[in-house]
Design a protein around this motif. Structure first.
Motif, PDB file in Angstrom:
ATOM      1  N   ARG A 143      24.788  56.635  58.321  1.00 35.80           N
ATOM      2  CA  ARG A 143      24.874  56.652  59.770  1.00 35.80           C
ATOM      3  C   ARG A 143      26.649  56.891  60.207  1.00 35.80           C
ATOM      4  NH1 ARG A 143      20.489  54.954  62.729  1.00 35.80           N
ATOM      5  NH2 ARG A 143      18.806  55.490  61.578  1.00 35.80           N
ATOM      6  N   VAL A 144      27.373  56.961  59.187  1.00 34.24           N
ATOM      7  CA  VAL A 144      28.705  57.325  59.895  1.00 34.24           C
ATOM      8  C   VAL A 144      29.132  58.499  59.635  1.00 34.24           C
ATOM      9  CG1 VAL A 144      31.279  56.337  59.134  1.00 34.24           C
ATOM     10  CG2 VAL A 144      29.193  54.874  58.881  1.00 34.24           C
ATOM     11  N   CYS A 145      29.673  59.014  60.735  1.00 32.86           N
ATOM     12  CA  CYS A 145      30.445  60.476  60.872  1.00 32.86           C
ATOM     13  C   CYS A 145      31.784  60.164  60.469  1.00 32.86           C
ATOM     14  CB  CYS A 145      30.084  61.147  61.915  1.00 32.86           C
ATOM     15  SG  CYS A 145      30.979  62.781  62.224  1.00 32.86           S
ATOM     16  N   MET A 146      32.005  60.624  59.067  1.00 40.14           N
ATOM     17  CA  MET A 146      33.555  60.257  58.569  1.00 40.14           C
ATOM     18  C   MET A 146      34.519  61.191  59.134  1.00 40.14           C
ATOM     19  SD  MET A 146      32.719  58.926  54.597  1.00 40.14           S
ATOM     20  CE  MET A 146      31.677  60.513  54.146  1.00 40.14           C
ATOM     21  N   ARG A 147      34.059  62.497  59.667  1.00 43.09           N
ATOM     22  CA  ARG A 147      35.226  63.211  60.220  1.00 43.09           C
ATOM     23  C   ARG A 147      35.563  62.843  61.524  1.00 43.09           C
ATOM     24  NH1 ARG A 147      36.204  68.913  59.543  1.00 43.09           N
ATOM     25  NH2 ARG A 147      34.328  68.622  57.957  1.00 43.09           N
ATOM     26  N   HIS A 148      34.534  62.341  62.150  1.00 41.96           N
ATOM     27  CA  HIS A 148      34.915  62.050  63.562  1.00 41.96           C
ATOM     28  C   HIS A 148      34.910  60.315  63.968  1.00 41.96           C
ATOM     29  CE1 HIS A 148      33.548  66.231  64.121  1.00 41.96           C
ATOM     30  NE2 HIS A 148      34.628  66.180  64.587  1.00 41.96           N
ATOM     31  N   GLY A 149      34.622  59.623  62.943  1.00 42.78           N
ATOM     32  CA  GLY A 149      35.104  58.065  63.188  1.00 42.78           C
ATOM     33  C   GLY A 149      33.665  57.483  63.991  1.00 42.78           C
ATOM     34  N   ARG A 150      32.594  58.204  63.941  1.00 47.91           N
ATOM     35  CA  ARG A 150      31.422  57.506  64.738  1.00 47.91           C
ATOM     36  C   ARG A 150      30.289  56.925  63.928  1.00 47.91           C
ATOM     37  NH1 ARG A 150      30.647  62.415  69.191  1.00 47.91           N
ATOM     38  NH2 ARG A 150      32.414  61.951  70.659  1.00 47.91           N
ATOM     39  N   TRP A 151      29.512  55.825  64.744  1.00 50.44           N
ATOM     40  CA  TRP A 151      28.742  55.510  63.990  1.00 50.44           C
ATOM     41  C   TRP A 151      27.301  56.125  64.881  1.00 50.44           C
ATOM     42  CZ3 TRP A 151      26.888  52.358  60.022  1.00 50.44           C
ATOM     43  CH2 TRP A 151      25.738  51.824  59.986  1.00 50.44           C
ATOM     44  N   LEU A 152      26.324  56.742  64.264  1.00 49.11           N
ATOM     45  CA  LEU A 152      25.057  57.380  64.627  1.00 49.11           C
ATOM     46  C   LEU A 152      23.996  56.422  65.090  1.00 49.11           C
ATOM     47  CD1 LEU A 152      25.685  60.652  63.046  1.00 49.11           C
ATOM     48  CD2 LEU A 152      26.680  60.129  65.181  1.00 49.11           C
ATOM     49  N   LEU A 153      23.590  56.049  66.260  1.00 51.11           N
ATOM     50  CA  LEU A 153      22.484  55.149  66.740  1.00 51.11           C
ATOM     51  C   LEU A 153      21.124  55.585  66.525  1.00 51.11           C
ATOM     52  CD1 LEU A 153      24.355  53.596  69.680  1.00 51.11           C
ATOM     53  CD2 LEU A 153      23.994  52.456  67.527  1.00 51.11           C
ATOM     54  N   ASP A 154      20.446  54.726  66.177  1.00 47.73           N
ATOM     55  CA  ASP A 154      19.035  55.215  66.031  1.00 47.73           C
ATOM     56  C   ASP A 154      18.386  55.772  67.427  1.00 47.73           C
ATOM     57  OD1 ASP A 154      18.642  53.677  63.788  1.00 47.73           O
ATOM     58  OD2 ASP A 154      17.888  52.040  64.625  1.00 47.73           O
ATOM     59  N   ALA A 155      17.531  56.718  67.265  1.00 54.56           N
ATOM     60  CA  ALA A 155      17.158  57.703  68.387  1.00 54.56           C
ATOM     61  C   ALA A 155      15.821  57.149  69.171  1.00 54.56           C
ATOM     62  CB  ALA A 155      17.050  59.066  68.024  1.00 54.56           C
ATOM     63  N   ASP A 165      31.883  54.015  68.507  1.00 51.36           N
ATOM     64  CA  ASP A 165      33.242  54.640  68.154  1.00 51.36           C
ATOM     65  C   ASP A 165      34.001  53.666  66.951  1.00 51.36           C
ATOM     66  OD1 ASP A 165      35.868  55.408  67.844  1.00 51.36           O
ATOM     67  OD2 ASP A 165      36.463  55.647  70.009  1.00 51.36           O
ATOM     68  N   LEU A 166      34.044  54.261  65.867  1.00 50.71           N
ATOM     69  CA  LEU A 166      34.573  53.454  64.769  1.00 50.71           C
ATOM     70  C   LEU A 166      36.253  53.825  64.466  1.00 50.71           C
ATOM     71  CD1 LEU A 166      31.752  54.194  62.267  1.00 50.71           C
ATOM     72  CD2 LEU A 166      31.816  52.154  63.829  1.00 50.71           C
ATOM     73  N   ARG A 167      37.010  54.467  65.311  1.00 45.99           N
ATOM     74  CA  ARG A 167      38.249  54.638  64.754  1.00 45.99           C
ATOM     75  C   ARG A 167      39.200  53.669  64.678  1.00 45.99           C
ATOM     76  NH1 ARG A 167      39.253  59.074  69.607  1.00 45.99           N
ATOM     77  NH2 ARG A 167      37.854  57.603  70.799  1.00 45.99           N
ATOM     78  N   GLY A 168      38.683  52.506  65.400  1.00 45.47           N
ATOM     79  CA  GLY A 168      39.583  51.199  65.127  1.00 45.47           C
ATOM     80  C   GLY A 168      38.892  50.337  63.963  1.00 45.47           C
ATOM     81  N   LEU A 169      37.785  50.899  63.243  1.00 44.01           N
ATOM     82  CA  LEU A 169      37.374  50.107  62.349  1.00 44.01           C
ATOM     83  C   LEU A 169      37.236  50.880  60.887  1.00 44.01           C
ATOM     84  CD1 LEU A 169      34.582  48.523  64.302  1.00 44.01           C
ATOM     85  CD2 LEU A 169      36.436  47.435  63.636  1.00 44.01           C
ATOM     86  N   PRO A 170      38.370  51.104  60.249  1.00 37.52           N
ATOM     87  CA  PRO A 170      38.408  51.930  58.934  1.00 37.52           C
ATOM     88  C   PRO A 170      37.588  51.294  57.995  1.00 37.52           C
ATOM     89  CG  PRO A 170      40.538  50.633  59.357  1.00 37.52           C
ATOM     90  CD  PRO A 170      39.755  50.455  60.562  1.00 37.52           C
ATOM     91  N   GLU A 171      37.414  49.789  58.090  1.00 39.72           N
ATOM     92  CA  GLU A 171      36.291  49.226  56.886  1.00 39.72           C
ATOM     93  C   GLU A 171      35.182  49.874  56.910  1.00 39.72           C
ATOM     94  OE1 GLU A 171      36.896  46.109  60.193  1.00 39.72           O
ATOM     95  OE2 GLU A 171      37.909  47.685  59.573  1.00 39.72           O
TER      96      GLU A 171
END
Length: 464
Positions: A143-155, A165-171
């Protein structure tokens, strides 16, 4: 206009839902998706949410003529569609008898080919030139888009967000990279990666529900506020549901990796007494080591005493296998077997329960859908025991207090939200009626000092 479709090429994305592709084709030609879908004959209606509105995870199955029509609209060959769209194979099975006209059948995506999530719009724009919404099949460990730092949610949930937005959560992004090595380790251990992930997620999701009482837990609150845009306090309960999978993902990967480690199985065996069976200790080496790997040295004793959970169940399976007491192959000696009551609740399921509770607080059986099975049994047992004890109180207590308390407790079976309040009132009634505080504390299995503080706070709040 419909006869001219196919002039503009629309390439399906990997593991995209067929419904999502149809919507993108319609958008490319400046049409409403509903108008484009009129090209097919439909055997049922599109699925919707309970409160109304179309489901983003709605999926369609097509017969042979329907697939040919879709390929023509996309301007691609049918084998290209077949490689990209998982639902096409299902259409072969469900609509094989349909001949002639293009026919479609509506389904829910999760029932067709697994969990469904939103795609990253930025990745879609990079691939297609247009930042449209895409829905695709994606397991929860991808579920992580590593290119853009996003967690993709269930639809499948009725909520407005497509990503966090995961840009502040590199872990969290790093955990996605680490998962690939966990998969390789699982394959070497002859374990199915999806089952290992499901068990690890169940273990961590159970901790997540308990973490509100963990004063030493500081990592998850920080991450939750981060994915909420800086502050989740405005609607904490909602954000705890929507943000859970992203927030705990690093811990899920660590737990999965740890459970695959043969050395950890040896620690379980040692904690059980090896050749001299004993109860698993609260300070066992397995849980202590697990807490250390998670960066929470204080977690071990809490995990070791969480009886009835998936972690203890796994430890029991490991022990039975080592003792050769598991019998024929089955769930009781399969370390990766996840009981239904231990499965992590989905975001969609939790949001439905939350929505119902907000509309009708304390009504009916809504709390039972959100409480694990062993806790439901414990709550019911506690209610029955309390009612019996209140009946006994009538011999020591005069006046209407016991009857009032008994009516309150009988109402507990209809609402989890009233359990805590009614329990406090019952305890106050018992103490005020002359029952010694020590006796009440013994009934509720709580230190006298803690019970005294709760009762004092309750009296102050009520002005009594």
């Amino acid at each position: 206009m419909i006869r001219n479709l196919g002039l503009l090429r629309t390439v399906p994305l990997r593991r995209e839902t067929t419904s999502s592709l149809i919507c993108r084709i319609a958008s490319r030609y400046g049409m409403e998706a509903k108008a484009l879908r009129a090209c097919w004959k439909w055997r049922n209606y599109p699925p919707g949410h309970e409160g109304g509105g179309a489901r983003a995870d709605a999926e369609v199955l097509l017969n042979a003529a329907g697939r040919q029509l879709l390929a023509g609209m996309c301007g691609v060959e049918e084998d290209v569609l077949a490689r990209a769209l998982p639902s096409l194979e299902e259409g072969d099975a469900k609509l094989r008898t349909e001949d002639g006209d293009p026919v479609g059948l509506w389904r829910i995506g999760g029932a067709v080919a697994g969990p469904v999530a939103f795609g990253c719009r930025l990745c879609t724009a990079r691939r297609t030139g247009t930042a449209l919404r895409v829905v695709r099949y994606a397991p929860r460990w991808e579920r992580v888009c590593m290119r853009h730092g996003r967690w993709l949610l269930d639809a499948d949930a009725n909520q407005p967000l497509e990503h966090l937005d995961l840009r502040g959560l590199p872990e969290v992004v790093a955990a996605q990279r680490r998962w690939a090595s966990v998969v390789r380790r699982a394959v070497r251990a002859d374990a199915e990666p999806e089952r290992v992930f499901a068990l690890a997620q169940a273990v961590v999701a159970r901790w997540w529900e308990q973490a509100l009482q963990w004063e030493r837990e500081t990592i998850w609150p920080r991450r939750l506020h981060q994915v909420a845009g800086g502050d989740a306090a405005g609607d904490l309960e909602w954000w705890r549901i929507v943000g859970r999978d992203a927030v705990v993902f690093p811990e899920v990967v660590v737990v999965a990796d740890t459970l695959l480690d043969p050395a950890m199985a040896e620690l379980v065996w040692a904690d059980s007494g090896a050749g001299r069976p004993r109860a698993l200790p609260a300070d066992g080496r397995f849980c202590r080591r697990l807490g250390d790997r998670l960066g929470r040295e204080w977690l071990g004793p809490l995990a070791a005493t969480d009886h009835g959970g998936p972690l203890i169940a796994l430890m029991g399976s490991v022990i039975r296998l080592r003792r050769g007491a598991g019998g024929p192959p089955g769930y009781d000696n399969d370390p990766w077997w996840l009981r239904q009551e231990h499965q992590a609740a989905t975001m969609a399921g939790q949001l439905r329960v939350l929505g119902k509770e907000k509309k009708a607080p304390g009504s009916g059986t809504m709390w039972r859908a959100a409480v694990p099975a062993e806790q439901r049994m414990l709550i019911t047992s506690t209610i029955d025991s309390a009612e019996e004890q209140l009946l006994q109180l009538r011999g020591v207590q005069t006046g209407p207090t016991a009857d009032v308390a008994r009516r309150l407790l009988r109402g507990l079976g209809h609402s989890a939200g009233l359990i805590e309040a009614a329990w406090k009132r019952t305890a106050v009634a018992a103490v005020n009626g002359g029952v010694p505080l020590e006796e009440v504390a013994r009934w509720v299995d709580m230190p006298v000092e803690t019970l005294s503080q709760i009762l004092t706070a309750g009296r102050q709040k009520s002005g009594g």
